[in-house]
Design an enzyme around this catalytic site. Structure first.
Site, PDB file in Angstrom:
ATOM      1  N   ALA A 105       0.805  -1.226   0.000  1.00 31.29           N
ATOM      2  CA  ALA A 105       0.000   0.000   0.000  1.00 31.29           C
ATOM      3  C   ALA A 105       0.838   1.277   0.000  1.00 31.29           C
ATOM      4  O   ALA A 105       0.343   2.351  -0.322  1.00 31.29           O
ATOM      5  CB  ALA A 105      -0.941   0.005   1.198  1.00 31.29           C
ATOM      6  N   GLY A 106       2.108   1.145   0.364  1.00 30.37           N
ATOM      7  CA  GLY A 106       2.930   2.352   0.577  1.00 30.37           C
ATOM      8  C   GLY A 106       3.258   3.092  -0.706  1.00 30.37           C
ATOM      9  O   GLY A 106       3.235   2.529  -1.808  1.00 30.37           O
ATOM     10  N   ARG A 140      11.014   7.473  -0.465  1.00 34.57           N
ATOM     11  CA  ARG A 140      12.417   7.597  -0.869  1.00 34.57           C
ATOM     12  C   ARG A 140      12.652   7.326  -2.363  1.00 34.57           C
ATOM     13  O   ARG A 140      13.739   7.574  -2.880  1.00 34.57           O
ATOM     14  CB  ARG A 140      13.295   6.674  -0.017  1.00 34.57           C
ATOM     15  CG  ARG A 140      13.579   7.257   1.363  1.00 34.57           C
ATOM     16  CD  ARG A 140      14.316   6.279   2.227  1.00 34.57           C
ATOM     17  NE  ARG A 140      13.454   5.189   2.656  1.00 34.57           N
ATOM     18  CZ  ARG A 140      13.902   4.069   3.233  1.00 34.57           C
ATOM     19  NH1 ARG A 140      15.200   3.882   3.407  1.00 34.57           N
ATOM     20  NH2 ARG A 140      13.061   3.132   3.620  1.00 34.57           N
ATOM     21  N   GLN A 169      -6.151  -0.324   1.957  1.00 33.56           N
ATOM     22  CA  GLN A 169      -5.711   0.383   3.170  1.00 33.56           C
ATOM     23  C   GLN A 169      -5.630   1.856   2.780  1.00 33.56           C
ATOM     24  O   GLN A 169      -4.670   2.285   2.160  1.00 33.56           O
ATOM     25  CB  GLN A 169      -4.333  -0.134   3.624  1.00 33.56           C
ATOM     26  CG  GLN A 169      -3.877   0.475   4.938  1.00 33.56           C
ATOM     27  CD  GLN A 169      -2.374   0.289   5.186  1.00 33.56           C
ATOM     28  OE1 GLN A 169      -1.591   0.130   4.253  1.00 33.56           O
ATOM     29  NE2 GLN A 169      -1.981   0.331   6.444  1.00 33.56           N
ATOM     30  N   TYR A 202       6.375  -8.676   1.213  1.00 35.64           N
ATOM     31  CA  TYR A 202       6.316  -7.244   0.909  1.00 35.64           C
ATOM     32  C   TYR A 202       6.363  -7.039  -0.602  1.00 35.64           C
ATOM     33  O   TYR A 202       7.145  -7.672  -1.306  1.00 35.64           O
ATOM     34  CB  TYR A 202       7.515  -6.520   1.525  1.00 35.64           C
ATOM     35  CG  TYR A 202       7.449  -6.377   3.033  1.00 35.64           C
ATOM     36  CD1 TYR A 202       6.284  -6.669   3.732  1.00 35.64           C
ATOM     37  CD2 TYR A 202       8.546  -5.929   3.742  1.00 35.64           C
ATOM     38  CE1 TYR A 202       6.225  -6.530   5.105  1.00 35.64           C
ATOM     39  CE2 TYR A 202       8.499  -5.779   5.123  1.00 35.64           C
ATOM     40  CZ  TYR A 202       7.336  -6.089   5.803  1.00 35.64           C
ATOM     41  OH  TYR A 202       7.283  -5.943   7.143  1.00 35.64           O
ATOM     42  N   GLY A 203       5.534  -6.128  -1.063  1.00 31.47           N
ATOM     43  CA  GLY A 203       5.469  -5.843  -2.493  1.00 31.47           C
ATOM     44  C   GLY A 203       6.728  -5.212  -3.041  1.00 31.47           C
ATOM     45  O   GLY A 203       6.944  -5.180  -4.256  1.00 31.47           O
ATOM     46  N   ASN A 251      -1.018   6.581 -47.350  1.00 33.22           N
ATOM     47  CA  ASN A 251      -2.161   5.860 -46.780  1.00 33.22           C
ATOM     48  C   ASN A 251      -3.102   6.765 -46.015  1.00 33.22           C
ATOM     49  O   ASN A 251      -4.172   6.343 -45.613  1.00 33.22           O
ATOM     50  CB  ASN A 251      -1.664   4.739 -45.860  1.00 33.22           C
ATOM     51  CG  ASN A 251      -0.811   5.263 -44.723  1.00 33.22           C
ATOM     52  OD1 ASN A 251      -0.083   6.236 -44.880  1.00 33.22           O
ATOM     53  ND2 ASN A 251      -0.913   4.625 -43.578  1.00 33.22           N
ATOM     54  N   SER A 277      11.250   2.473 -58.698  1.00 33.98           N
ATOM     55  CA  SER A 277      11.768   3.343 -57.637  1.00 33.98           C
ATOM     56  C   SER A 277      11.043   4.675 -57.577  1.00 33.98           C
ATOM     57  O   SER A 277      10.576   5.201 -58.585  1.00 33.98           O
ATOM     58  CB  SER A 277      13.253   3.619 -57.878  1.00 33.98           C
ATOM     59  OG  SER A 277      13.974   2.432 -57.705  1.00 33.98           O
ATOM     60  N   ALA A 324       9.079   3.821 -62.761  1.00 29.80           N
ATOM     61  CA  ALA A 324       9.768   4.591 -61.712  1.00 29.80           C
ATOM     62  C   ALA A 324       9.271   6.028 -61.693  1.00 29.80           C
ATOM     63  O   ALA A 324       8.944   6.602 -62.724  1.00 29.80           O
ATOM     64  CB  ALA A 324      11.271   4.558 -61.961  1.00 29.80           C
TER      65      ALA A 324
HETATM   66  C1  UD1 Z   1       9.919  -3.214   7.638  1.00 23.80           C
HETATM   67  C2  UD1 Z   1      10.056  -3.882   9.019  1.00 23.80           C
HETATM   68  C3  UD1 Z   1      11.538  -4.048   9.355  1.00 23.80           C
HETATM   69  C4  UD1 Z   1      12.222  -4.862   8.271  1.00 23.80           C
HETATM   70  C5  UD1 Z   1      11.999  -4.225   6.901  1.00 23.80           C
HETATM   71  C6  UD1 Z   1      12.497  -5.162   5.812  1.00 23.80           C
HETATM   72  C7  UD1 Z   1       8.133  -3.192  10.369  1.00 23.80           C
HETATM   73  C8  UD1 Z   1       7.655  -2.283  11.428  1.00 23.80           C
HETATM   74  N1  UD1 Z   1       9.420  -3.068  10.015  1.00 23.80           N
HETATM   75  O1  UD1 Z   1      10.461  -1.914   7.737  1.00 23.80           O
HETATM   76  O2  UD1 Z   1      11.675  -4.711  10.600  1.00 23.80           O
HETATM   77  O3  UD1 Z   1      13.605  -4.955   8.538  1.00 23.80           O
HETATM   78  O4  UD1 Z   1      10.596  -4.001   6.661  1.00 23.80           O
HETATM   79  O5  UD1 Z   1      12.412  -4.562   4.556  1.00 23.80           O
HETATM   80  O6  UD1 Z   1       7.380  -3.980   9.875  1.00 23.80           O
HETATM   81  N2  UD1 Z   1       3.171  -1.086   3.865  1.00 23.80           N
HETATM   82  C9  UD1 Z   1       1.796  -1.000   3.685  1.00 23.80           C
HETATM   83  N3  UD1 Z   1       1.080  -0.190   4.523  1.00 23.80           N
HETATM   84  C10 UD1 Z   1       1.648   0.553   5.487  1.00 23.80           C
HETATM   85  C11 UD1 Z   1       3.057   0.466   5.658  1.00 23.80           C
HETATM   86  C12 UD1 Z   1       3.795  -0.365   4.826  1.00 23.80           C
HETATM   87  O7  UD1 Z   1       1.237  -1.660   2.829  1.00 23.80           O
HETATM   88  O8  UD1 Z   1       0.919   1.246   6.187  1.00 23.80           O
HETATM   89  C13 UD1 Z   1       3.935  -1.948   2.957  1.00 23.80           C
HETATM   90  C14 UD1 Z   1       4.854  -1.146   2.066  1.00 23.80           C
HETATM   91  O9  UD1 Z   1       4.208  -0.803   0.861  1.00 23.80           O
HETATM   92  C15 UD1 Z   1       6.015  -2.102   1.835  1.00 23.80           C
HETATM   93  C16 UD1 Z   1       6.031  -2.950   3.104  1.00 23.80           C
HETATM   94  O10 UD1 Z   1       4.769  -2.783   3.725  1.00 23.80           O
HETATM   95  O11 UD1 Z   1       5.802  -2.945   0.720  1.00 23.80           O
HETATM   96  C17 UD1 Z   1       7.152  -2.557   4.059  1.00 23.80           C
HETATM   97  O12 UD1 Z   1       6.947  -1.240   4.509  1.00 23.80           O
HETATM   98  P1  UD1 Z   1       8.149  -0.274   4.808  1.00 23.80           P
HETATM   99  O13 UD1 Z   1       7.601   1.030   5.242  1.00 23.80           O
HETATM  100  O14 UD1 Z   1       9.096  -0.271   3.664  1.00 23.80           O
HETATM  101  O15 UD1 Z   1       8.837  -0.990   6.078  1.00 23.80           O
HETATM  102  P2  UD1 Z   1      10.290  -0.766   6.609  1.00 23.80           P
HETATM  103  O16 UD1 Z   1      10.347   0.527   7.323  1.00 23.80           O
HETATM  104  O17 UD1 Z   1      11.260  -0.988   5.526  1.00 23.80           O
HETATM  105 CA    CA Z   2      11.254  -1.091   3.206  1.00 22.19          CA
END
Ligand code: UD1
Ligand code: CA
Length: 461
Positions: free
Chosen positions: A12-13, A17, A76, A104-105, A390, A409, A427
């Site tokens: 969802a994020g 960065r 979310q 994680y996505g 065309n 040609s 031609a």
């Molecule tokens: C998270 C872990 C950390 C781990 C790291 C590995 C937690 C609190 N921390 O940190 O321990 O070392 O991943 O990469 O879990 N996402 C949502 N909704 C939200 C927040 C995040 O869907 O509200 C999704 C993001 O899109 C992403 C994934 O969860 O795909 C990870 O979120 P991110 O914010 O990158 O977590 P980190 O801070 O990297």
């Molecule tokens: Ca991350």
């Protein structure tokens, strides 16, 4: 069913960065968006009905990108942390029994084999949860694994909350877990917002379960490269490079010759047969297929191209959504697009463009031509500089050229145009009327020679 495996993918994020308007999981590496890679890995352990992606930023686009897999989606709307994201799935049908794998996505390199290993380890260890960990020389930014005296996970401490001693720990949380569903949901409901960030941390369930004697076990993976999460465009490029390397290696092991593979870009779903050759700086995109013995010349870019066997594509050729049948030759510097078909043993030379045009068996258009919306028969010769007009400014019109015709040609064929079988076009003609079969069509100003004119002019000076 105790042994059902379900997968939840957190996606969802936005990924601040990345410094991009595009949601993080929509960025592409290896020829597919990040989420696509994760969904494919998930599909190897769970049926589509047991896979749920938590989406938020640009939810509609994200959903559309992976719609073909038939997985479920949960929205979310506000991103309040990984714990909050997973909680959105509480009560989803299919997720309340068996084991729940969390991915994680933004972690697209994870292989099917590693997810299998996680499931096996979870089975053998028989505890509430298993988490994939690894040791990193530079663990900064990751959650650290704090172990208890028995080697179990006592807590996962985020970088921001870690004390100096915890920051020195090199074992990190990959963010990839397997939970007993029956324990996950009740304990996840107890997670409260982190006092410092206000976010709900999924990692907090470890300590909550532990307080009730429910343990989390670590599964240490030596090769950390698979666990690489993407946070910046630098990491995106690194991951893209790894995918490209994996793909060219796989093709070479299957018998494809690749010259200077580090310069060649091949998308995930491309197929190439044994003994095909890819010269340096070739790009094969989308659903391109290359047949046996075909050679793709240096710097050519093929997107959704279907290439038969023993085809020669000479350097610097661009082909999209088009087909080259067995033994065809095109280029150098040719452009084929929008459904162009070059039939068996037909030849296209330099600076020739084909758009939505079929060039029949053994026909040739060797130099400087534009052939659009045309149907060209077998054994036709298209002279240098031939142009099909065309487009009349409003509509597109067709050009039909019969078998064995010879177009001289620099001819201009004003569509709708018809050049009969076995006919000739002189031609330099502008053809505005049909040329009947076996006829000669001439459409140009007549040449007039004025005897002695030049000598007379010189004499005047
Ligand atoms: C998270 C872990 C950390 C781990 C790291 C590995 C937690 C609190 N921390 O940190 O321990 O070392 O991943 O990469 O879990 N996402 C949502 N909704 C939200 C927040 C995040 O869907 O509200 C999704 C993001 O899109 C992403 C994934 O969860 O795909 C990870 O979120 P991110 O914010 O990158 O977590 P980190 O801070 O990297
Ligand atoms: Ca991350």
């Amino acid at each position: 069913m105790q042994d059902t495996v379900s997968v939840v993918i957190l996606a969802a994020g936005l990924g601040t960065r990345m410094r991009s308007k595009l949601a993080k999981v929509l960025h592409r590496a290896g020829g597919a968006c990040l989420l696509e890679h994760v969904v494919r890995a998930a599909r190897t352990v769970a049926a589509p009905g047991h896979i749920t992606a938590v989406i938020g930023h640009q939810a509609e686009q994200v959903q559309a990108e992976v719609a073909g897999h038939g997985i479920g989606f949960v929205l979310q709307t506000e991103q309040k942390g990984t714990g909050h994201a997973l909680r959105m799935c509480d009560g989803q049908p299919g997720l309340n029994a068996g084991r729940v794998v969390v991915l994680y996505g933004d972690c697209p390199l994870l292989s099917a084999g590693t997810i299998q290993r996680l499931l096996q380890a979870h089975e053998q260890l028989g505890q509430a949860a298993t988490v994939i960990t690894t040791h990193l020389a530079e663990p900064k930014g990751y959650g650290r694994i704090v172990r208890d005296e028995a080697g179990r996970v006592a807590a996962i401490v985020e970088e921001k909350a870690a004390n100096a001693e915890q920051k020195r720990l090199t074992e990190i949380n990959s963010g990839i877990y397997c939970f007993e569903a029956s324990l996950l949901w009740p304990y996840l409901a107890k997670v409260t917002p982190n006092p410092a960030s206000g976010e709900y941390y999924l990692t907090d369930v470890v300590e909550l379960m532990r307080a009730d004697g429910q343990h989390t076990m670590p599964l240490v993976i030596e090769d950390a490269s698979e666990l690489l999460g993407i946070n910046t465009k630098v990491e995106l490029a690194e991951v893209d490079c790894i995918f490209r390397g994996r793909k060219t290696r796989q093709l070479m092991l299957a018998g494809v010759t690749i010259e200077q593979p580090e310069t060649v870009t091949v998308d995930l779903d491309v197929e190439a047969a044994a003994d095909s050759v890819l010269e340096p700086f070739v790009q094969l995109r989308g659903r391109t297929r290359i047949g046996e013995g075909s050679v793709i010349g240096a710097c050519s870019i093929l997107t959704n191209a279907v290439i038969g066997t023993e085809v020669k594509v000479f350097p610097f050729t661009s082909i999209s959504d088009s087909e080259l049948r067995d033994g065809a030759e095109v280029g150098p510097y040719a452009r084929l697009r929008m459904g162009a078909v070059v039939e068996e043993a037909a030849h296209i030379g330099n600076f020739v463009e084909l758009k939505n045009t079929k060039l029949g068996r053994g026909s040739k258009a060797m130099h400087l031509a534009y052939l659009g919306d045309s149907e060209i028969g077998a054994k036709v010769n298209i002279g240098a500089g031939t142009i099909t007009c065309n487009y009349d400014g409003q509509k597109k019109h067709k050009t039909l050229i019969g078998d064995g015709a010879f177009v001289g040609s620099n001819s201009t064929l004003v569509a709708p145009a018809e050049i009969g079988e076995g006919s000739y076009v002189a031609a330099g003609s502008v053809v505005t009327k049909p040329v009947p079969a076996d006829a000669l069509g001439i459409g140009r100003g007549q040449q007039v020679n004025k005897e002695g004119w030049a000598a007379a002019r010189r004499a005047k000076k």
